[in-house]
Design a protein around this motif. Structure first.
Motif, PDB file in Angstrom:
ATOM      1  N   LYS A 337       0.833  -1.198   0.000  1.00 28.14           N
ATOM      2  CA  LYS A 337       0.000   0.000   0.000  1.00 28.14           C
ATOM      3  C   LYS A 337       0.875   1.259   0.000  1.00 28.14           C
ATOM      4  O   LYS A 337       0.630   2.212  -0.754  1.00 28.14           O
ATOM      5  N   LYS A 338       1.926   1.222   0.811  1.00 25.48           N
ATOM      6  CA  LYS A 338       2.845   2.370   0.915  1.00 25.48           C
ATOM      7  C   LYS A 338       3.523   2.638  -0.434  1.00 25.48           C
ATOM      8  O   LYS A 338       3.627   3.790  -0.878  1.00 25.48           O
ATOM      9  N   ILE A 339       3.955   1.561  -1.109  1.00 27.29           N
ATOM     10  CA  ILE A 339       4.629   1.722  -2.411  1.00 27.29           C
ATOM     11  C   ILE A 339       3.629   2.236  -3.450  1.00 27.29           C
ATOM     12  O   ILE A 339       3.934   3.132  -4.249  1.00 27.29           O
ATOM     13  N   GLN A 340       2.407   1.695  -3.417  1.00 24.30           N
ATOM     14  CA  GLN A 340       1.408   2.117  -4.411  1.00 24.30           C
ATOM     15  C   GLN A 340       0.922   3.549  -4.178  1.00 24.30           C
ATOM     16  O   GLN A 340       0.457   4.197  -5.114  1.00 24.30           O
ATOM     17  N   GLU A 341       1.025   4.017  -2.934  1.00 24.69           N
ATOM     18  CA  GLU A 341       0.675   5.426  -2.684  1.00 24.69           C
ATOM     19  C   GLU A 341       1.602   6.348  -3.479  1.00 24.69           C
ATOM     20  O   GLU A 341       1.203   7.427  -3.921  1.00 24.69           O
ATOM     21  N   SER A 342       2.834   5.918  -3.690  1.00 22.99           N
ATOM     22  CA  SER A 342       3.794   6.725  -4.470  1.00 22.99           C
ATOM     23  C   SER A 342       3.741   6.418  -5.955  1.00 22.99           C
ATOM     24  O   SER A 342       3.890   7.315  -6.784  1.00 22.99           O
ATOM     25  N   LEU A 343       3.571   5.139  -6.307  1.00 26.41           N
ATOM     26  CA  LEU A 343       3.734   4.729  -7.717  1.00 26.41           C
ATOM     27  C   LEU A 343       2.423   4.351  -8.409  1.00 26.41           C
ATOM     28  O   LEU A 343       2.415   4.076  -9.604  1.00 26.41           O
ATOM     29  N   GLY A 344       1.318   4.313  -7.656  1.00 23.50           N
ATOM     30  CA  GLY A 344       0.038   3.905  -8.249  1.00 23.50           C
ATOM     31  C   GLY A 344      -0.017   2.398  -8.404  1.00 23.50           C
ATOM     32  O   GLY A 344       0.885   1.673  -7.983  1.00 23.50           O
ATOM     33  N   GLY A 345      -1.086   1.900  -9.023  1.00 19.87           N
ATOM     34  CA  GLY A 345      -1.205   0.454  -9.264  1.00 19.87           C
ATOM     35  C   GLY A 345      -2.371  -0.167  -8.533  1.00 19.87           C
ATOM     36  O   GLY A 345      -3.132   0.523  -7.846  1.00 19.87           O
ATOM     37  N   LYS A 346      -2.494  -1.480  -8.724  1.00 14.63           N
ATOM     38  CA  LYS A 346      -3.610  -2.216  -8.126  1.00 14.63           C
ATOM     39  C   LYS A 346      -3.091  -3.440  -7.396  1.00 14.63           C
ATOM     40  O   LYS A 346      -1.982  -3.901  -7.670  1.00 14.63           O
ATOM     41  N   GLY A 347      -3.931  -3.996  -6.545  1.00 13.63           N
ATOM     42  CA  GLY A 347      -3.563  -5.242  -5.871  1.00 13.63           C
ATOM     43  C   GLY A 347      -3.638  -5.098  -4.367  1.00 13.63           C
ATOM     44  O   GLY A 347      -3.983  -4.041  -3.841  1.00 13.63           O
ATOM     45  N   GLY A 348      -3.312  -6.162  -3.674  1.00 12.83           N
ATOM     46  CA  GLY A 348      -3.357  -6.134  -2.223  1.00 12.83           C
ATOM     47  C   GLY A 348      -2.943  -7.484  -1.685  1.00 12.83           C
ATOM     48  O   GLY A 348      -2.430  -8.326  -2.423  1.00 12.83           O
ATOM     49  N   GLY A 349      -3.166  -7.718  -0.400  1.00 12.88           N
ATOM     50  CA  GLY A 349      -2.801  -9.012   0.165  1.00 12.88           C
ATOM     51  C   GLY A 349      -2.863  -8.989   1.667  1.00 12.88           C
ATOM     52  O   GLY A 349      -3.441  -8.090   2.270  1.00 12.88           O
ATOM     53  N   SER A 350      -2.218 -10.003   2.259  1.00 14.20           N
ATOM     54  CA  SER A 350      -2.258 -10.192   3.707  1.00 14.20           C
ATOM     55  C   SER A 350      -0.934  -9.704   4.310  1.00 14.20           C
ATOM     56  O   SER A 350      -0.030  -9.315   3.586  1.00 14.20           O
TER      57      SER A 350
END
Ligand SMILES: [Zn+2]
Length: 375
Positions: A337-350
């Motif tokens: 989530k932290k990386i995607q806050e900067s670079l965008g994108g989709k996905g997730g996990g545990s």
């Protein structure tokens, strides 16, 4: 209300009597403009100083929506010729395709769409491509015979589309094209089939229990044919072969590419243990994290993340825009989530494992900077 687009489709300019029918809305006598109905878009153009923005059926009346109000009186009306020729030619082409399809192959037309770029006719059964090619040939014969497209009213034994709705319940307008078609219709057509120029079947696709046929007519058909011819010509130049040889050559190239991709994946799999060792290890919240940006096949990213996390406790692995995070010490989902806050994108996990994509490619240095940023 005399609909001239039914009986005299060639009349596109005429003085008409205008009566207001609401704010910036008028009816005309006679009616030149085809309304938006039956899968055929509305005519556009001008009535006096006002531009026609849309034409609709309201309570059985053809109502023109304008960009300015008009007072009652006589005005010169002008239908946009290019747009009408396009919609009328494609609509008439649909009659020919539907008529032949029903007569020769027992295919009933269940829907029609006349678009400005793409036109379709839906049939109630599955249709093979070869049948559509034969239909295309038969349709061109009707075009070349230049048959008159005639209007009649309340005739028996006509083809009726499933989605056909008569404007006036007591009057059913019938369109006749010699021995090719006779069907109930409310649209605008060309005066004779020769005006269509040509009909091109572009594609077929399965639609529920039936088939959707994409087709084009006239100038649009030529444009489509030219695009395909240019594309084939370029492919022949690239492959130094004839058009007939292209499919087998393409098939061979695809199969070789598939085999090579398999081999590349196999070689990358062999290299995974050494990649684990080459990860850049950084401290995040006092826990070591192995960070890697590679060009490996995307399907191996999660595997490398798992192996690197085994070795270091946590791992962030990126290939292209694919990202996988595994962790035995930190929260993998929170890191993604932290990386995607900067670079965008989709996905997730545990907390243990997270996967997804990034909005763009990145570098190890950038990932480390994002992970170390405590904001
Ligand atoms: Zn029609």
């Amino acid at each position: 209300m005399k609909r001239l687009y039914w009986t005299s489709p060639d009349v596109l300019e005429l003085e008409v009597t205008v009566a207001t029918a609401g704010d910036c809305a008028v009816t005309t006598e006679p009616v030149l403009f085809h309304p938006d109905e039956g899968g055929q878009p509305a005519d556009l153009g001008a009535i006096g100083p006002a531009n026609v923005l849309n034409v609709e059926i309201v309570d059985g009346q053809v109502v023109h929506r304008l960009d300015q109000p008009l007072t009652d009186g006589k005005y010169f009306a002008r239908v946009d010729r290019e747009r009408r020729i396009h919609t009328a030619a494609h609509h008439t082409a649909q009659h020919i395709l539907s008529g032949i399809a029903e007569q020769r192959y027992g295919l009933k037309t269940t829907g029609v769409h006349i678009g400005l770029e793409r036109c379709t006719v839906d049939f109630d059964q599955k249709v093979e491509w070869e049948t559509m090619v034969a239909l295309e040939t038969a349709a061109l014969e009707i075009v070349m015979r230049d048959l008159p497209v005639e209007t009649a009213f309340n005739e028996a034994g006509v083809r009726v589309r499933d989605d056909f709705k008569p404007i006036e319940s007591e009057v059913v307008r019938v369109v006749k094209i010699a021995d090719c078609d006779k069907s109930a219709c409310c649209g605008a057509h060309v005066a004779s089939t020769g005006r269509i120029g040509t009909i091109r079947v572009c594609d077929v696709e399965t639609k529920k229990q039936g088939t959707r046929d994409s087709y084009l007519a006239g100038a649009k058909a030529l444009e489509y044919g030219q695009l395909e011819t240019n594309t084939l010509r370029r492919l022949r130049q690239l492959a130094s072969c004839s058009t007939a040889e292209l499919p087998s050559l393409y098939e061979k190239a695809l199969s070789q590419t598939k085999e090579q991709a398999k081999e590349v994946t196999r070689l990358w799999s062999q290299a995974l243990p050494s990649l684990v060792a080459s990860a850049q290890v950084v401290e995040i919240d006092s826990s070591p994290v192995g960070v890697q940006v590679t060009e490996m096949p995307p399907q191996l990213v999660a595997k490398l993340a798992g192996m690197t996390a085994e070795a270091h406790g946590a791992a962030v692995v990126v290939s292209g825009t694919r990202i996988a995070i595994n962790s035995q010490t930190l929260d993998a989902g929170a890191l993604l989530k932290k990386i995607q806050e900067s670079l965008g994108g989709k996905g997730g996990g545990s907390p243990k494992a997270a996967n997804g994509s990034l909005g763009r490619t990145t570098t190890v240095d950038e990932l480390v900077a994002i992970l170390k940023n405590s904001d």
